[in-house]
Enzyme design. Structure first.
Site, PDB file in Angstrom:
ATOM      1  N   ASP A  84       0.864  -1.193   0.000  1.00 18.48           N
ATOM      2  CA  ASP A  84       0.000   0.000   0.000  1.00 18.48           C
ATOM      3  C   ASP A  84       0.900   1.241   0.000  1.00 18.48           C
ATOM      4  OD1 ASP A  84      -2.364   1.498   0.301  1.00 18.48           O
ATOM      5  OD2 ASP A  84      -2.216   1.458   2.497  1.00 18.48           O
ATOM      6  N   GLY A 174      -7.240   8.517   7.463  1.00 18.46           N
ATOM      7  CA  GLY A 174      -7.388   8.757   8.898  1.00 18.46           C
ATOM      8  C   GLY A 174      -8.773   9.269   9.248  1.00 18.46           C
TER       9      GLY A 174
HETATM   10  P1  13P Z   1      -8.414   5.000   6.089  1.00 21.41           P
HETATM   11  O1  13P Z   1      -7.422   5.785   6.899  1.00 21.41           O
HETATM   12  O2  13P Z   1      -9.640   5.829   5.834  1.00 21.41           O
HETATM   13  O3  13P Z   1      -8.746   3.697   6.706  1.00 21.41           O
HETATM   14  O4  13P Z   1      -7.751   4.727   4.655  1.00 21.41           O
HETATM   15  C1  13P Z   1      -6.781   3.730   4.518  1.00 21.41           C
HETATM   16  C2  13P Z   1      -6.077   3.774   3.222  1.00 21.41           C
HETATM   17  O5  13P Z   1      -6.458   4.436   2.273  1.00 21.41           O
HETATM   18  C3  13P Z   1      -4.865   2.956   3.099  1.00 21.41           C
HETATM   19  O6  13P Z   1      -4.242   3.115   1.873  1.00 21.41           O
HETATM   20  O1  G3H Z   2      -2.378   5.134   3.618  1.00 16.30           O
HETATM   21  C1  G3H Z   2      -2.362   5.161   4.830  1.00 16.30           C
HETATM   22  C2  G3H Z   2      -2.497   3.952   5.614  1.00 16.30           C
HETATM   23  O2  G3H Z   2      -3.511   4.118   6.545  1.00 16.30           O
HETATM   24  C3  G3H Z   2      -1.175   3.561   6.205  1.00 16.30           C
HETATM   25  O3  G3H Z   2      -0.866   4.244   7.379  1.00 16.30           O
HETATM   26  O4  G3H Z   2       1.570   4.649   7.010  1.00 16.30           O
HETATM   27  O5  G3H Z   2       0.563   4.834   9.298  1.00 16.30           O
HETATM   28  O6  G3H Z   2       0.822   2.597   8.200  1.00 16.30           O
HETATM   29  P1  G3H Z   2       0.621   4.066   8.001  1.00 16.30           P
HETATM   30 ZN    ZN Z   3      -4.367   5.064   1.040  1.00 19.57          ZN
END
Ligand code: 13P
Ligand code: G3H
Ligand code: ZN
Length: 303
Positions: A84, A174
């Site tokens: 991700d 978030g």
């Molecule tokens: P949220 O913070 O809304 O759960 O989104 C997560 C996200 O887009 C991770 O890539």
């Molecule tokens: O894209 C954001 C995700 O919620 C990942 O958050 O980088 O704190 O793991 P993080």
């Molecule tokens: Zn994201």
């Protein structure tokens, strides 16, 4: 030889065709990983586990890959393991080499031409290895002028060859303390969907369940004014081409609320497993809810 993870596009394309969405759930540790895979198995749903770069620094790639593979094998279901928001070509290649079956290259903060060039490099590397690629156009966490431009999206998808496109239509990562969160631009989403042939991805899609916030506050938190995406908006977005929905915040909230509750209700308990198991069950409850909302229940299909 152990079975590799399933290519992301197989799940996303199937969801796109059948007008439901794959819940792409961020893992951070053993318990969340078990919760995601076990719930998918129990609900007969497709399964998608993803790790951010911060989680990779925290837990390390070999642990994440082995843990996901072992839990998937234990539950006898195919799983996508996805990077991700990979912010560099190197990060994407490292994950591909380690066995990830889908990667997101997120160079959306770069100039358009640079984003295009770096994304194409990842697609070239991934394609020959059977790995799917997501990229982002527009910027999620900025102001409205950074929303995805539909015409630019058409060119970006065509020139990069990505499998699915993350769009910026007003959602944010978030649980933001916004006074009246901006409206999600569903009109723009519709236009993008009409023009762009690939499935679309919604980031920042957590809804922030007020009941969970209330429970967190009952057990010691002082959370106020947190907003998420209304569930009705999620349903509409799925009808407008969103076939992958990223969820992290709602799982964090469920997990930490579970920990707060367990420790408050059992003040003399210092067993690690007991507290973590209780928190894991809270994450599973949240996952069951998402699986229903996204239309994923009973949509598992074998590779
Ligand atoms: P949220 O913070 O809304 O759960 O989104 C997560 C996200 O887009 C991770 O890539
Ligand atoms: O894209 C954001 C995700 O919620 C990942 O958050 O980088 O704190 O793991 P993080
Ligand atoms: Zn994201």
């Amino acid at each position: 030889m152990e079975k590799p993870f399933i290519a992301g596009k197989r799940l996303v394309n199937a969801a796109f065709k059948q007008r439901f969405a794959i819940g792409a759930f961020n893992t951070v540790n053993l318990e969340v990983n078990q919760a995601i895979i076990e719930t998918a198995k129990e609900e007969n749903a497709p399964c998608w586990v993803q790790t951010s770069e911060k989680t990779i620094s925290y837990a390390k790639i070999p642990n994440l890959v082995s843990m996901t593979r072992i839990i998937a094998n234990e539950n006898k279901i195919p799983v996508v393991l996805h990077l991700d928001h990979g912010h560099s070509v190197t990060q994407a290649k490292v994950c591909i080499d380690a066995g990830y079956s889908s990667v997101m290259i997120d160079t959306s903060l770069e100039e358009y031409e640079t984003n295009l060039k770096l994304t194409r490099q990842v697609v070239t590397y991934a394609r020959s290895r059977g790995v799917s690629v997501e990229a982002e156009l527009g910027v999620l966490s900025r102001q409205s002028d950074m929303y995805t431009d539909p015409d630019q999206a058409v060119e970006f998808v065509e020139k990069t060859g990505i499998d699915y496109l993350a769009v910026a239509v007003g959602t944010k990562h978030g649980a933001f303390k916004l006074k009246g969160r901006e409206k999600i631009d569903l009109k723009r989403l519709k236009t993008i969907h009409e023009k762009v042939p690939v499935p679309l991805v919604l980031h920042g899609a957590s809804s922030v369940n007020p009941k969970t916030v209330k429970t967190a506050n009952k057990y010691g938190a002082a959370l106020t004014g947190l907003k998420g995406i209304p569930e009705e908006t999620i349903r509409k977005a799925i009808k407008l081409g969103i076939a992958k929905i990223n969820i992290d915040t709602d799982l964090r909230l469920a997990f930490t609320t579970g920990l707060r509750q367990f420790l408050a209700e059992n003040p003399n308990e210092f067993g690690t497993r007991e507290a973590l198991l209780f928190a894991k069950e809270k994450v599973k409850e949240e996952l069951r809810h998402k699986i229903k909302l996204f239309g994923m229940k009973n949509k598992a299909h074998n590779p």
